[in-house]
Design an enzyme around this catalytic site. Structure first.
Site, PDB file in Angstrom:
ATOM      1  N   ASP A  97       0.828  -1.209   0.000  1.00  0.00           N
ATOM      2  CA  ASP A  97       0.000   0.000   0.000  1.00  0.00           C
ATOM      3  C   ASP A  97       0.863   1.260   0.000  1.00  0.00           C
ATOM      4  O   ASP A  97       2.039   1.226   0.342  1.00  0.00           O
ATOM      5  CB  ASP A  97      -0.939   0.021   1.212  1.00  0.00           C
ATOM      6  CG  ASP A  97      -0.200   0.109   2.543  1.00  0.00           C
ATOM      7  OD1 ASP A  97       0.788  -0.629   2.731  1.00  0.00           O
ATOM      8  OD2 ASP A  97      -0.593   0.936   3.389  1.00  0.00           O
ATOM      9  N   GLU A 192       0.183  -1.140   5.614  1.00  0.00           N
ATOM     10  CA  GLU A 192       1.247  -0.690   6.529  1.00  0.00           C
ATOM     11  C   GLU A 192       1.058   0.774   6.878  1.00  0.00           C
ATOM     12  O   GLU A 192       1.254   1.193   8.014  1.00  0.00           O
ATOM     13  CB  GLU A 192       2.618  -0.904   5.876  1.00  0.00           C
ATOM     14  CG  GLU A 192       3.793  -0.732   6.838  1.00  0.00           C
ATOM     15  CD  GLU A 192       4.376   0.676   6.883  1.00  0.00           C
ATOM     16  OE1 GLU A 192       5.259   0.916   7.718  1.00  0.00           O
ATOM     17  OE2 GLU A 192       3.939   1.555   6.105  1.00  0.00           O
TER      18      GLU A 192
HETATM   19 ZN   LIG Z   1       6.936   2.122   4.008  1.00  0.00          ZN
END
Ligand SMILES: [Zn+2]
Length: 428
Positions: A97, A192
């Site tokens: 992401d 993340e």
């Molecule tokens: Zn990163």
């Protein structure tokens, strides 16, 4: 034995092609979403990576319901090798992401070959540039290929540089069967950037003894320290009455909250601290006369300092309570994550080998501490020690994000060297 690992021109070309392919796929996560992954589009990249891993011959490549991609490069040590059966399985991890708060769809990468050292103009944003003066690392990349966005979006080197580097390492291992290595597990994670990268990470099923994230920045940087983090919520209950008849009766939670925020020592704030200094950060305030909720982040590199800052908050609350005896003030502290250095110290070779592999590649390693957390800090506390290796990206989360291809190639080479080192160190 101690050969330097070198990607050839063809490998570098493929590394760049992969990176350009991945950044063009929109994978922004969404901090307001409660689903997993937070955005379905992250699976677009996940599916492509499964296809590519399968194409490289990794027959167990798959994506799970959370969008995580995993695959295995089997070890290839001959049975009579002195390290056969003794080399731990190593995990290589990167996140798919990209940051949610900067435009991240329709990335149009700009490739600059033989960068000449000047300011880098951005074709989609006339007047905007990546200034050589503000980016001293540009000066370290003169003559190299650098990649930017067109200036209207982030680039996504965080962390598609890491993904491209790991994919290139896999490709290299597959094409160099003469290089003896233990089993390697690959994981590409989702979310993340919204702090949920390890929410569904099954450490036992991943089945590795140690791992590395490729999600850092500068060439040679190995990050083994993160903050210790707690969050605090101060809840203030006041007493609301008609303001025309409030004398001696109203207890205004808004004023109590203001007194608390004002009472926080100036020297304890994120905007006044750096490097290894802890901070106390009031970041959200909501409510009315009857009730206010004040949220704070507490951050420090040691648990002792973390507790000191929490005590400082409690002292402020105590003194404000004396001024507003009718208000009810409660402080609740919740643990978020801890400095992964505490865990890594329990089995420091995972870090030492990364430093040694970097040196062996002719690069001076620099240990860094992160004023934040990483997937690695959470994984380390879940039982999988995971230092962070540089991936090369600069100015993360901004439209001026850029990356140097040479630093990416060196991350791949060092990662392969690290696998060689694990074999050497495991030999009987
Ligand atoms: Zn990163």
């Amino acid at each position: 034995m101690k050969d330097v690992i070198t990607l050839d021109a063809g490998d570098r070309e493929k590394l760049l092609e992969r990176f350009l392919r991945y950044v063009r796929i929109d994978t922004q996560s969404d901090e307001d979403s409660t689903s997993s992954p937070s955005t379905e589009k992250q699976k677009d990249l996940a599916r492509l990576l499964v296809e590519e891993l399968t194409g490289l011959g990794l027959d167990d490549a798959s994506m799970d319901e959370w969008g995580y991609v995993t695959a295995t490069v089997p070890g290839n040590l001959p049975v009579d090798h002195p390290a056969a059966g003794r080399v731990p399985t190593i995990g290589l991890i990167a996140h798919m992401d990209t940051y949610f708060a900067t435009p991240g769809g329709e990335v149009k990468p700009q490739v600059i070959e033989r960068y000449d050292g000047g300011d880098v103009s951005l074709p989609g944003a006339p007047g905007k540039s990546i200034g050589a003066a503000d980016n001293p690392n540009l000066g370290r990349c003169i003559g190299e290929t650098i990649v930017t966005s067109d200036g209207t979006t982030l680039l996504g080197a965080d962390d598609k540089a890491g993904i491209a580097e790991i994919m290139t390492a896999v490709d290299w291992l597959v094409r160099h069967p003469e290089l003896a290595h233990g089993p390697v597990r690959i994981a590409f994670t989702t979310d993340e950037e919204v702090g949920r990268g390890t929410e569904h990470f099954d450490v036992a099923a991943f089945g590795t003894d140690y791992a590395y994230t490729l999600d850092g920045s500068d060439l040679g940087e190995i990050e083994d320290e993160t903050f210790c983090a707690d969050s605090a919520v101060v809840t203030i209950t006041g007493h609301d009455v008609h303001p025309g008849y409030a004398k001696g009766v109203m207890v205004n939670a808004v004023r109590v909250a203001a007194a608390i925020v004002n009472g926080l020592p100036e020297a304890f704030l994120p905007e006044t601290t750096e490097k290894r200094e802890p901070y106390l950060h009031p970041y959200a305030l909501s409510g009315d006369v009857a009730r206010v909720e004040l949220k704070l982040l507490v951050r420090a590199f040691t648990v002792d300092e973390l507790k000191e800052r929490e005590n400082a908050l409690r002292q402020v609350v105590t003194s404000v309570q004396e001024r507003f005896p009718e208000a009810n003030i409660e402080v609740a502290v919740e643990e978020s994550y801890r400095n992964m250095a505490y865990k890594i110290a329990e089995d420091a070779k995972v870090l030492d080998y990364a430093l040694e592999a970097t040196r062996r590649q002719g690069i001076e390693p620099r240990r860094q501490s992160i004023r934040g957390g990483t997937d690695g800090s959470r994984l380390s506390y879940m039982g999988l020690l995971t230092p962070n290796i540089w991936a090369g990206g600069q100015s993360f989360h901004s439209v001026q994000e850029w990356v140097c291809l040479d630093w990416m190639a060196k991350a791949t080479e060092t990662t392969i060297q690290l696998l060689v080192l694990w074999v050497e160190k495991s030999a009987a």
